[in-house]
Scaffold this motif. Sequence first.
Motif, PDB file in Angstrom:
ATOM      1  N   MET A  48       0.804  -1.220   0.000  1.00  0.00           N
ATOM      2  CA  MET A  48       0.000   0.000   0.000  1.00  0.00           C
ATOM      3  C   MET A  48       0.837   1.270   0.000  1.00  0.00           C
ATOM      4  N   LYS A  49       2.038   1.191   0.547  1.00  0.00           N
ATOM      5  CA  LYS A  49       2.913   2.368   0.582  1.00  0.00           C
ATOM      6  C   LYS A  49       3.238   2.862  -0.827  1.00  0.00           C
ATOM      7  N   ASN A  50       3.065   2.004  -1.819  1.00  0.00           N
ATOM      8  CA  ASN A  50       3.363   2.386  -3.206  1.00  0.00           C
ATOM      9  C   ASN A  50       2.238   3.185  -3.863  1.00  0.00           C
ATOM     10  N   TYR A  51       1.027   3.151  -3.274  1.00  0.00           N
ATOM     11  CA  TYR A  51      -0.082   3.856  -3.929  1.00  0.00           C
ATOM     12  C   TYR A  51      -0.977   4.646  -2.980  1.00  0.00           C
ATOM     13  N   THR A  52      -0.564   4.791  -1.695  1.00  0.00           N
ATOM     14  CA  THR A  52      -1.333   5.606  -0.755  1.00  0.00           C
ATOM     15  C   THR A  52      -0.409   6.571  -0.006  1.00  0.00           C
ATOM     16  N   THR A  53      -1.004   7.640   0.516  1.00  0.00           N
ATOM     17  CA  THR A  53      -0.255   8.555   1.380  1.00  0.00           C
ATOM     18  C   THR A  53      -0.211   7.979   2.789  1.00  0.00           C
ATOM     19  N   VAL A  54       0.736   8.437   3.587  1.00  0.00           N
ATOM     20  CA  VAL A  54       0.857   7.981   4.979  1.00  0.00           C
ATOM     21  C   VAL A  54      -0.412   8.323   5.753  1.00  0.00           C
ATOM     22  N   ASP A  55      -1.009   9.472   5.448  1.00  0.00           N
ATOM     23  CA  ASP A  55      -2.189   9.923   6.193  1.00  0.00           C
ATOM     24  C   ASP A  55      -3.506   9.582   5.493  1.00  0.00           C
ATOM     25  N   CYS A  56      -3.477   8.622   4.573  1.00  0.00           N
ATOM     26  CA  CYS A  56      -4.702   8.271   3.853  1.00  0.00           C
ATOM     27  C   CYS A  56      -5.755   7.752   4.819  1.00  0.00           C
ATOM     28  N   ASP A  57      -7.005   7.913   4.416  1.00  0.00           N
ATOM     29  CA  ASP A  57      -8.070   7.295   5.199  1.00  0.00           C
ATOM     30  C   ASP A  57      -9.063   6.637   4.264  1.00  0.00           C
ATOM     31  N   TRP A  58      -9.858   5.740   4.842  1.00  0.00           N
ATOM     32  CA  TRP A  58     -10.815   4.962   4.055  1.00  0.00           C
ATOM     33  C   TRP A  58     -12.068   4.743   4.885  1.00  0.00           C
ATOM     34  N   VAL A  59     -13.215   4.945   4.261  1.00  0.00           N
ATOM     35  CA  VAL A  59     -14.487   4.579   4.865  1.00  0.00           C
ATOM     36  C   VAL A  59     -14.977   3.375   4.074  1.00  0.00           C
ATOM     37  N   ASN A  60     -15.103   2.230   4.763  1.00  0.00           N
ATOM     38  CA  ASN A  60     -15.471   1.020   4.030  1.00  0.00           C
ATOM     39  C   ASN A  60     -16.976   0.938   3.807  1.00  0.00           C
ATOM     40  N   ILE A  61     -17.370  -0.090   3.161  1.00  0.00           N
ATOM     41  CA  ILE A  61     -18.738  -0.263   2.681  1.00  0.00           C
ATOM     42  C   ILE A  61     -19.785  -0.319   3.788  1.00  0.00           C
ATOM     43  N   VAL A  62     -19.349  -0.620   5.021  1.00  0.00           N
ATOM     44  CA  VAL A  62     -20.287  -0.652   6.146  1.00  0.00           C
ATOM     45  C   VAL A  62     -20.015   0.472   7.145  1.00  0.00           C
ATOM     46  N   GLY A  63     -19.285   1.495   6.721  1.00  0.00           N
ATOM     47  CA  GLY A  63     -19.108   2.698   7.534  1.00  0.00           C
ATOM     48  C   GLY A  63     -17.978   2.690   8.538  1.00  0.00           C
ATOM     49  N   MET A  64     -17.052   1.737   8.456  1.00  0.00           N
ATOM     50  CA  MET A  64     -15.874   1.774   9.331  1.00  0.00           C
ATOM     51  C   MET A  64     -14.898   2.796   8.753  1.00  0.00           C
ATOM     52  N   TRP A  65     -14.368   3.686   9.614  1.00  0.00           N
ATOM     53  CA  TRP A  65     -13.480   4.749   9.157  1.00  0.00           C
ATOM     54  C   TRP A  65     -12.079   4.470   9.671  1.00  0.00           C
ATOM     55  N   TRP A  66     -11.175   4.166   8.758  1.00  0.00           N
ATOM     56  CA  TRP A  66      -9.776   3.895   9.096  1.00  0.00           C
ATOM     57  C   TRP A  66      -8.976   5.142   8.747  1.00  0.00           C
ATOM     58  N   ARG A  69      -2.614   5.198   6.908  1.00  0.00           N
ATOM     59  CA  ARG A  69      -2.222   4.012   6.133  1.00  0.00           C
ATOM     60  C   ARG A  69      -2.077   2.780   7.017  1.00  0.00           C
ATOM     61  N   LYS A  70      -1.531   2.945   8.202  1.00  0.00           N
ATOM     62  CA  LYS A  70      -1.340   1.790   9.092  1.00  0.00           C
ATOM     63  C   LYS A  70      -2.686   1.115   9.383  1.00  0.00           C
ATOM     64  N   GLU A  71      -3.715   1.907   9.711  1.00  0.00           N
ATOM     65  CA  GLU A  71      -5.043   1.338   9.972  1.00  0.00           C
ATOM     66  C   GLU A  71      -5.671   0.763   8.708  1.00  0.00           C
ATOM     67  N   VAL A  72      -5.528   1.482   7.589  1.00  0.00           N
ATOM     68  CA  VAL A  72      -6.125   1.011   6.333  1.00  0.00           C
ATOM     69  C   VAL A  72      -5.493  -0.314   5.921  1.00  0.00           C
ATOM     70  N   GLU A  73      -4.176  -0.377   5.958  1.00  0.00           N
ATOM     71  CA  GLU A  73      -3.486  -1.606   5.554  1.00  0.00           C
ATOM     72  C   GLU A  73      -3.835  -2.764   6.490  1.00  0.00           C
TER      73      GLU A  73
END
Length: 166
Positions: A48-66, A69-73
């Motif tokens: 993931m380090k190759n295509y995301t920023t260190v501070d990236c975040d993600w909200v998944n399909i059921v509303g979990m907010w990571w 990058r450490k949490e997302v990965e």
Amino acid sequence: MKTTIILLAAVLCSFTTLAQNRKADAQAIEKQVDAMVTSWNNHDHSDMKNYTTVDCDWVNIVGMWWKNRKEVEFSTQFYHDRMFKKTPMQKKGVAVRFVSPTVALVHFTSHVGSFVTPDGHQLPAADDLALLVYVKQNGKWLMTAGENVVIDLVAQKNNPVNFMPK
């Protein structure tokens, strides 16, 4: 007159260069989306380090907010180790809209195979739509935020946009 023609030529050249840069940037972003799809299909998100920023975040399909990058990965890998082990993803489409020279919004449509949830429910294959935010850092496009939803085909028939006057 000569000055006007030279100025006009310079302006036209800059528009051409901008269009060429936008095309190259859009292609670079699509390659980054492809890298994400490859990670999914390999069920290994250690790259993931190759295509995301260190501070990236993600909200998944059921509303979990990571929230980085450490949490997302970790979370993405957690679910791949448990319920997406054999679930394929197929890229269906990528639409890029530049907000600025270094920020782009990406609508990524994919088809995700069926899977069993942690509580044992079988979910069928479905199309997903993700909104991804990419930023250009040190000449490289990286995803800094994302959120995905399942495309509900029944609801799509009732999309108000379908009833707009033309």
